[in-house]
Design a protein around this motif. Structure first.
Motif, PDB file in Angstrom:
ATOM      1  N   ILE A 104     -26.576 -31.835  20.194  1.00 51.27           N
ATOM      2  CA  ILE A 104     -25.237 -31.438  19.752  1.00 51.27           C
ATOM      3  C   ILE A 104     -24.187 -31.921  20.743  1.00 51.27           C
ATOM      4  O   ILE A 104     -24.508 -32.337  21.854  1.00 51.27           O
ATOM      5  CB  ILE A 104     -25.108 -29.900  19.596  1.00 51.27           C
ATOM      6  CG1 ILE A 104     -25.266 -29.206  20.955  1.00 51.27           C
ATOM      7  CG2 ILE A 104     -26.082 -29.368  18.554  1.00 51.27           C
ATOM      8  CD1 ILE A 104     -24.714 -27.802  20.987  1.00 51.27           C
TER       9      ILE A 104
ATOM     10  N   GLY B 281     -26.845 -29.679  11.507  1.00 47.19           N
ATOM     11  CA  GLY B 281     -26.272 -29.961  12.821  1.00 47.19           C
ATOM     12  C   GLY B 281     -26.937 -29.139  13.896  1.00 47.19           C
ATOM     13  O   GLY B 281     -28.055 -28.704  13.748  1.00 47.19           O
ATOM     14  N   GLY B 282     -26.084 -28.913  14.724  1.00 51.29           N
ATOM     15  CA  GLY B 282     -24.691 -28.648  14.942  1.00 51.29           C
ATOM     16  C   GLY B 282     -24.161 -27.604  13.947  1.00 51.29           C
ATOM     17  O   GLY B 282     -24.856 -26.804  13.355  1.00 51.29           O
TER      18      GLY B 282
ATOM     19  N   CYS C 265     -20.535 -28.476  17.775  1.00 51.85           N
ATOM     20  CA  CYS C 265     -20.638 -27.019  17.895  1.00 51.85           C
ATOM     21  C   CYS C 265     -19.539 -26.499  18.810  1.00 51.85           C
ATOM     22  O   CYS C 265     -19.097 -27.198  19.722  1.00 51.85           O
ATOM     23  CB  CYS C 265     -21.991 -26.610  18.497  1.00 51.85           C
ATOM     24  SG  CYS C 265     -23.371 -26.840  17.374  1.00 51.85           S
TER      25      CYS C 265
END
Length: 120
Positions: free
Chosen positions: A23, A70-71, A12
């Protein structure tokens, strides 16, 4: 046998206040996630090759769905996304018209960044 696969790509630009996911913050510079993603995907590919299903041979029903979450998976270089899909095809099998989903931040992605074997 599982018919879907979730791939976690933890990169990220920054941590959002509401995010509790695992993350890795990579910053805002273009290509900031590239080195971290290359190392991470290398480990991911190694894990796929070592999975029990890969060891048994594909032989079972192929995946119907692949989900990149995710992320911000759209920070991952397209060549690495293509490598993941290629490895899934060889180790687990992926249906010809499988659904492939990629979470993305519109500010980090456009159609030019799609792997060559995926269309929108």
């Amino acid at each position: 046998a599982p018919r879907a696969c979730y791939i976690h790509l933890p990169f990220c630009r920054r941590r959002c206040y509401y995010c509790d996911f695992p993350i890795q913050v990579v910053g805002d510079k273009p290509g900031a996630a590239d080195a971290a993603a290359e190392q991470y995907v290398g480990l991911l590919l190694r894990e796929m090759r070592a999975s029990p299903r890969a060891a048994e041979g594909v032989g079972t029903a192929p995946l119907r769905s692949v989900y990149f979450g995710g992320g911000t998976p759209s920070l991952t270089p397209p060549a690495l996304l293509a490598a993941i899909l290629s490895e899934l095809r060889s180790t687990h099998g992926v249906e010809e018209h499988a659904e492939v989903t990629l979470e993305m931040d519109p500010g980090t992605f456009d159609a030019d960044r799609l792997p060559p074997d995926i269309s929108c």
